[in-house]
Design an enzyme around this catalytic site. Structure first.
Site, PDB file in Angstrom:
ATOM      1  CG  ASP A   1      -1.648   1.210   1.490  1.00 22.84           C
ATOM      2  OD1 ASP A   1      -2.330   1.640   0.546  1.00 22.84           O
ATOM      3  OD2 ASP A   1      -1.569   1.774   2.596  1.00 22.84           O
TER       4      ASP A   1
ATOM      5  CB  THR B   1      -2.217   2.525  -4.160  1.00 21.57           C
ATOM      6  OG1 THR B   1      -2.658   3.750  -3.572  1.00 21.57           O
ATOM      7  CG2 THR B   1      -2.216   2.682  -5.670  1.00 21.57           C
TER       8      THR B   1
ATOM      9  CG  ASP C   1      -2.620   2.500   6.345  1.00 21.77           C
ATOM     10  OD1 ASP C   1      -3.003   3.608   6.749  1.00 21.77           O
ATOM     11  OD2 ASP C   1      -2.661   2.191   5.144  1.00 21.77           O
ATOM     12  CB  SER C   2      -6.748   1.752   5.454  1.00 12.24           C
ATOM     13  OG  SER C   2      -6.015   2.858   5.950  1.00 12.24           O
TER      14      SER C   2
END
Length: 247
Positions: A10, A44, A196-197
């Protein structure tokens, strides 16, 4: 011989630090991973135009995953697969944004980004990929999320606790990583996914090694195999050192 063949990274909150930079430490270890035969790719929520400069900084000519898996590129500029979002859905999502007092909204089309300040004149003349909402009021985001859960044909995620990202159902970084594995001739069990998400969650679950950043949302950390340093502590370099190139 390396155990993992693919490293899917990411960008925001993962490869990039809070100043939107790639640290020299991360660059160095990504290069080492590439030299060891690992295919390093960007995975991404960004669209291709804003992801490309980051990939170019690393000198990568490997596949790319953009808009959360809505697009897969064989290499920068060479499209392999694109999954568009129905225009009717984009119009409904836009109407929902107008109806709710949301601070910001945006949508990715193949020809650019349209947003609250600059919406498109002819929605049907574009090929759409993703819609997003942003608000720092958690109750606004929660209400939107609740409403969207009742709609069919959508994949909901986020790239920060303050937003919602909407893709067509079935579109995810996990599905895209699986396709890239097929392209390069490996199994998803030989892939490492770092993020991270919530838009990284499916990939972290599906990969042979799912890694959450130290700054990741709690839901992501809870399901990851391991947690690395934060995006300001060269967490990506740590993953490569500790799990990919470890002797």
């Amino acid at each position: 011989m390396v155990k993992y063949k693919l490293l899917a990274l990411d960008l925001d909150g993962t490869l990039l630090n809070d100043r939107q930079e790639i640290s020299e430490e991360n660059k160095k270890w990504i290069q080492k991973a590439g030299e060891a035969g690992v295919t390093v790719i960007a995975s991404t929520g960004r669209g291709f135009p804003t992801a490309l400069p980051i990939v170019e900084q690393l000198g990568l000519q490997t596949p790319m995953i953009t808009v959360n898996g809505g697009e897969i590129w064989t290499k920068p500029g060479s499209i392999h697969r694109r999954i568009p979002m129905e225009t009717d859905k984009i119009m409904k999502l836009h109407m929902l944004a107008e109806r709710h007092p949301v601070a910001w909204f945006w949508a990715y089309a193949t020809d650019g980004i349209y947003n609250k300040e600059k919406w498109v004149d002819d929605t049907y003349s574009r090929t759409w990929l993703k819609f997003g909402y942003y608000d720092e009021d958690a109750s606004v985001i929660a209400k939107l999320w609740e409403e969207l859960l009742t709609w069919e044909g959508l994949e909901l995620s986020n790239s920060s606790p303050f937003n919602i990202e909407v893709n067509p159902a079935g579109v995810s970084k996990a599905a895209a990583i699986e396709e890239v594995c097929r392209m390069i001739g490996c199994d998803i069990s030989e892939a490492v996914a770092v993020g991270d998400s919530l838009n990284d969650l499916a990939a972290i679950r599906a990969a042979g090694l799912g890694v959450a950043m130290g700054n990741a949302q709690d839901a992501v950390k809870a399901e990851a195999d391991v947690v690395t340093g934060t995006n300001n502590e060269h967490g990506v370099a740590q993953v490569i050192q500790n799990y990919i190139l470890k002797a």
